[in-house]
Design a protein around this motif. Structure first.
Motif, short mmCIF file in Angstrom:
data_model
loop_
_atom_site.label_atom_id
_atom_site.label_comp_id
_atom_site.label_asym_id
_atom_site.label_seq_id
_atom_site.Cartn_x
_atom_site.Cartn_y
_atom_site.Cartn_z
N GLU A 113 0.83 -1.20 0.00
CA GLU A 113 0.00 0.00 0.00
C GLU A 113 0.87 1.25 0.00
OE1 GLU A 113 -0.65 0.26 4.79
OE2 GLU A 113 -1.80 -1.22 3.65
N THR A 115 -3.92 10.59 -2.28
CA THR A 115 -3.87 9.42 -3.15
C THR A 115 -3.70 8.21 -2.25
OG1 THR A 115 -2.97 10.55 -5.09
CG2 THR A 115 -2.54 8.20 -4.92
N THR A 170 -3.42 4.06 -2.59
CA THR A 170 -3.26 2.91 -3.48
C THR A 170 -3.04 1.66 -2.66
OG1 THR A 170 -2.24 4.32 -5.17
CG2 THR A 170 -1.88 1.95 -5.37
N HIS A 210 -5.07 -4.07 -8.26
CA HIS A 210 -4.92 -2.84 -7.46
C HIS A 210 -6.23 -2.07 -7.32
CE1 HIS A 210 -4.68 -1.09 -11.54
NE2 HIS A 210 -5.21 -0.02 -10.96
N CYS A 270 -7.03 2.28 -6.57
CA CYS A 270 -6.42 3.59 -6.40
C CYS A 270 -7.52 4.63 -6.27
CB CYS A 270 -5.51 3.91 -7.59
SG CYS A 270 -4.42 5.30 -7.27
N HIS A 285 -8.07 8.91 -5.71
CA HIS A 285 -7.50 10.26 -5.71
C HIS A 285 -8.61 11.22 -5.30
CE1 HIS A 285 -4.04 8.79 -8.00
NE2 HIS A 285 -4.92 8.19 -8.80
N CYS A 307 -11.93 6.89 -8.56
CA CYS A 307 -11.65 5.55 -8.03
C CYS A 307 -11.35 4.63 -9.19
CB CYS A 307 -12.86 5.00 -7.28
SG CYS A 307 -13.44 6.03 -5.93
#
Length: 125
Positions: A44, A60, A62, A69, A71, A73, A83
């Motif tokens: 992470e 951010t 992740t 993954h 992520c 923002h 997303c």
């Protein structure tokens, strides 16, 4: 390399502002959400950007998954979030888990409206 890639652009989020500005809090929640849907986190990275003249800095978050993954923002000055959830389906079909995770992400931020997309990736054979 068959997989599912989900994206969501969230607008006018009505969640508490801390979800848009606190990387540690958002990251912890992301780890819990990943686990809740049955995906496996393997690493992470969570980062809070510095404040600007327009207000608090965004985040951010992740989470690297064994399956691929997620992520997130944030743009707190716009009450906006993007997303990204991607799962490869090499060892099994993780599509339902990806959809469940995206559902949880959208609900976390409580947007007035969203733009969501779904992309099937890779070869079907």
């Amino acid at each position: 390399m068959k997989g599912l890639h989900l994206t969501a652009d969230l607008y006018q989020c009505r969640c508490d502002a801390v979800w848009l500005t606190d990387a540690r809090k958002l990251g912890s929640w992301c780890r819990e959400a990943v686990q809740a849907v049955g995906l496996q986190a393997v690493d992470e990275l969570f980062h809070t950007f510095p404040a600007t003249a327009t207000g608090a800095g965004g985040v951010t978050a992740t989470v690297l998954l064994a399956e691929s993954h997620i992520c997130v923002h944030t743009w707190p000055e716009q009450k906006a979030v993007t997303c990204d959830v991607y799962v490869c389906n090499f060892s099994g079909d993780h599509s339902a888990k990806a959809r469940g995770l995206m559902y949880a992400l959208v609900n976390r931020f409580q947007p007035e409206w969203t733009e969501q997309r779904s992309l099937d990736r890779g070869d079907e054979s």
